[in-house]
Design a protein around this motif. Structure first.
Motif, short mmCIF file in Angstrom:
data_model
loop_
_atom_site.label_atom_id
_atom_site.label_comp_id
_atom_site.label_asym_id
_atom_site.label_seq_id
_atom_site.Cartn_x
_atom_site.Cartn_y
_atom_site.Cartn_z
N GLU A 43 0.81 -1.21 0.00
CA GLU A 43 0.00 0.00 0.00
C GLU A 43 0.85 1.27 0.00
N ALA A 44 2.16 1.10 0.01
CA ALA A 44 3.04 2.26 0.08
C ALA A 44 3.12 2.98 -1.26
N VAL A 45 3.53 4.24 -1.19
CA VAL A 45 3.78 5.03 -2.40
C VAL A 45 5.17 4.70 -2.91
N GLY A 46 5.24 4.23 -4.14
CA GLY A 46 6.52 3.84 -4.71
C GLY A 46 6.33 2.87 -5.85
N SER A 47 7.41 2.54 -6.53
CA SER A 47 7.31 1.65 -7.69
C SER A 47 7.17 0.20 -7.24
N GLN A 48 6.67 -0.63 -8.15
CA GLN A 48 6.54 -2.05 -7.85
C GLN A 48 7.90 -2.69 -7.64
N GLN A 49 8.88 -2.23 -8.38
CA GLN A 49 10.24 -2.75 -8.22
C GLN A 49 10.76 -2.48 -6.81
N GLU A 50 10.50 -1.29 -6.29
CA GLU A 50 10.92 -0.96 -4.93
C GLU A 50 10.19 -1.82 -3.90
N LYS A 51 8.91 -2.03 -4.11
CA LYS A 51 8.12 -2.86 -3.20
C LYS A 51 8.62 -4.30 -3.21
N ASP A 52 8.91 -4.82 -4.40
CA ASP A 52 9.41 -6.19 -4.51
C ASP A 52 10.76 -6.35 -3.81
N GLN A 53 11.62 -5.35 -3.94
CA GLN A 53 12.91 -5.39 -3.27
C GLN A 53 12.75 -5.45 -1.75
N ILE A 54 11.86 -4.63 -1.22
CA ILE A 54 11.62 -4.59 0.22
C ILE A 54 11.03 -5.91 0.69
N LYS A 55 10.07 -6.44 -0.05
CA LYS A 55 9.46 -7.72 0.33
C LYS A 55 10.49 -8.84 0.30
N ALA A 56 11.35 -8.82 -0.71
CA ALA A 56 12.39 -9.85 -0.82
C ALA A 56 13.31 -9.83 0.40
N GLU A 57 13.71 -8.64 0.81
CA GLU A 57 14.58 -8.52 1.97
C GLU A 57 13.88 -9.00 3.24
N ALA A 58 12.63 -8.58 3.43
CA ALA A 58 11.88 -8.97 4.62
C ALA A 58 11.68 -10.48 4.70
N LEU A 59 11.38 -11.10 3.57
CA LEU A 59 11.20 -12.56 3.54
C LEU A 59 12.49 -13.28 3.90
#
Length: 475
Positions: free
Chosen positions: A130-146
């Motif tokens: 739900e954050a403001v930002g690109s899908q690429q940025e969101k995927d990077q953050i999710k990858a790190e968190a996982l």
């Protein structure tokens, strides 16, 4: 979303984390993560291992066979030494030694501290879309968190669950995969279920990171690191083929081994767990431990004598106290607020070499990895030829011990090797008789008791058998 995330942030206590600019803001709106940049900071402050705390498995450095009593040390019987007695001698109340590694409060136990970090990862995973930002940025953050969540669960299940290869159906730890606050207590999942979740998280992380993810020096996890972690997890599960494949991928996209033989002995700035070493793929968290001279404990004779005369690890991984004639660990960074632990390419070679031997006796491939690592560690090393799989496996595991000392591996390795019997000597005080304590083969204390404070907070938890062992006496 704002109200939910704000309550999560307050529950995590991250309003006091200094590494994030946005968390220092004064207004309520400004402390709510809105952008992908905010979520990156949230993950760094509340998900990634804390660099100011000791490593989550620091307790195990006092329990393995790399440490033993320094009988010539005048610190024997000192307060510090006494405080680690319960852990060092594998007592069933070992968690109470928290007076040094952790304090007796619930929030300071390794178990609780790791679940707090998992909670931070879960908060990011629940709301970053739900954050403001690109899908690429969101995927990077999710990858790190996982990936970070998977690593915490790996440590947890290897502290408080039986080894996977011994009993995958035994109780592991609870699986909490969302940031929601629930009144219902959560029971422990099996070791097998926890490992399945670890693999699911790591494989999804690798897919999200993609082919372009390479080693960085910004303390963020990356694809080469995730592949090394996958090879580690598969190795612990006995899935040799998958371990080889993951390690091979890590080597393909990761860095090269650091040639220690080319480093001057006078180079006091070299630290093998810093980014200045080209084989480091990720720096994280606090240090596991050190061979503390002041503790009355030191490097075991067995470990010290296993290093050859020309092994550069002795002068580059350790410091030497000439007055006592003892080596002590010098791996951690000297910067207090910088991460001090690391994942390195050398592990990928060792994971692959071991898996090669155990997977269809691929001795040629395994020997190539072993020789390559040794060429980068031992001055004047000449490749050896070993055709006996059992002997080669023994040499690879010895090399693993020498290479990864005090990086959080040895105790977990002993567990997966079949939990052999080991001994610790103990000097109660200067001039007193030396005592010997034994951890027998397949001892229940190879699986740590859950902290009593955690049991009290979650009545759905079942305690491990090790908690009911009698007090361990010296032989």
């Amino acid at each position: 979303m704002k109200g939910k995330v704000l309550s999560i942030i307050c529950a995590l206590g991250i309003l006091t984390v200094s590494c994030s600019d946005f968390l220092d803001s004064k207004s309520q709106d400004e402390v709510i993560p809105k952008t992908t940049k905010d979520f990156r900071e949230l993950l760094l402050g509340s998900g990634y291992p804390n660099p100011t705390n000791e490593h989550p498995v620091a307790i195990t450095s006092y329990m393995d066979d790399d440490l033993d009593c320094d009988v010539n040390n005048s610190s024997a019987g000192a307060d510090y030494t006494k405080s680690i007695f319960a852990v060092y001698t594998w007592q069933p109340d070992a968690e109470r030694y928290e007076s040094t590694v952790v304090s007796p409060e619930l929030a300071s136990t390794p178990y609780y501290a790791m679940f707090e970090r998992i909670k931070g990862c879960n908060a990011v995973l629940d709301y970053v879309d739900e954050a403001v930002g690109s899908q690429q940025e969101k995927d990077q953050i999710k990858a790190e968190a996982l990936a970070v969540r998977a690593l915490f669960y790996f440590w947890l299940v290897n502290l408080y669950g039986e080894p996977y290869t011994e009993n995958p159906q035994s109780l592991g730890v609870p699986l909490k995969l969302s940031s929601s606050v629930e009144e219902v207590s959560i029971a422990r999942s099996t070791v097998e279920k926890v490992y399945e979740q670890i693999l699911a998280d790591l494989n999804k992380s690798a897919a999200l990171l993609g082919e372009d993810s390479r080693v960085t020096t910004d303390y963020r996890i990356n694809r080469p690191t995730v592949e090394i972690l996958l090879s580690r997890v598969y190795l612990y599960m006995g899935n040799w083929q998958k371990a080889v494949e993951a390690a091979t991928e890590a080597i393909r996209i990761g860095g090269e081994l650091t040639n220690l033989t080319a480093i001057e002995k006078a180079d006091a700035n070299f630290v093998c767990t810093q980014y200045s070493s080209q084989e480091v793929t990720w720096m994280y968290g606090g240090s596991v431990s050190t061979f503390k001279i002041e503790s009355g404990l030191n490097m075991s004779t067995e470990l010290r004598t296993a290093y050859g005369e020309n092994d550069r690890r002795m002068d580059l991984y350790y410091s030497y106290d000439a007055s006592r004639g003892e080596y002590y660990n010098n791996k951690p960074s000297s910067t207090n607020d910088a991460p001090k632990s690391a994942i390195r390419m050398s592990e990928a070679y060792l994971n692959r070499a071991e898996a090669y031997v155990l997977w269809e006796n691929k001795t040629t491939e395994a020997l190539a990895d072993l020789n390559k690592l040794r060429r980068n560690r031992i001055t004047g090393y000449q490749d050896v030829a070993i055709s006996d799989p059992d002997l080669l496996l023994k040499e690879i595991r010895l090399e693993r011990r020498l290479e990864l000392t005090l990086e959080g591996h040895r105790w977990l390795d002993l567990r997966r090797y079949g939990m052999p019997s080991i001994k610790h000597t103990w000097l109660p005080g200067v001039g007193m008789a030396l005592q010997t304590y034994v951890l027998k083969e397949k001892d229940p204390m190879y699986t740590l008791p859950l902290p009593e404070s955690v049991i009290g907070a979650n009545p759905a938890l079942t305690q491990n058998a090790s908690a009911y062992e009698p007090e361990r006496k010296a032989e």
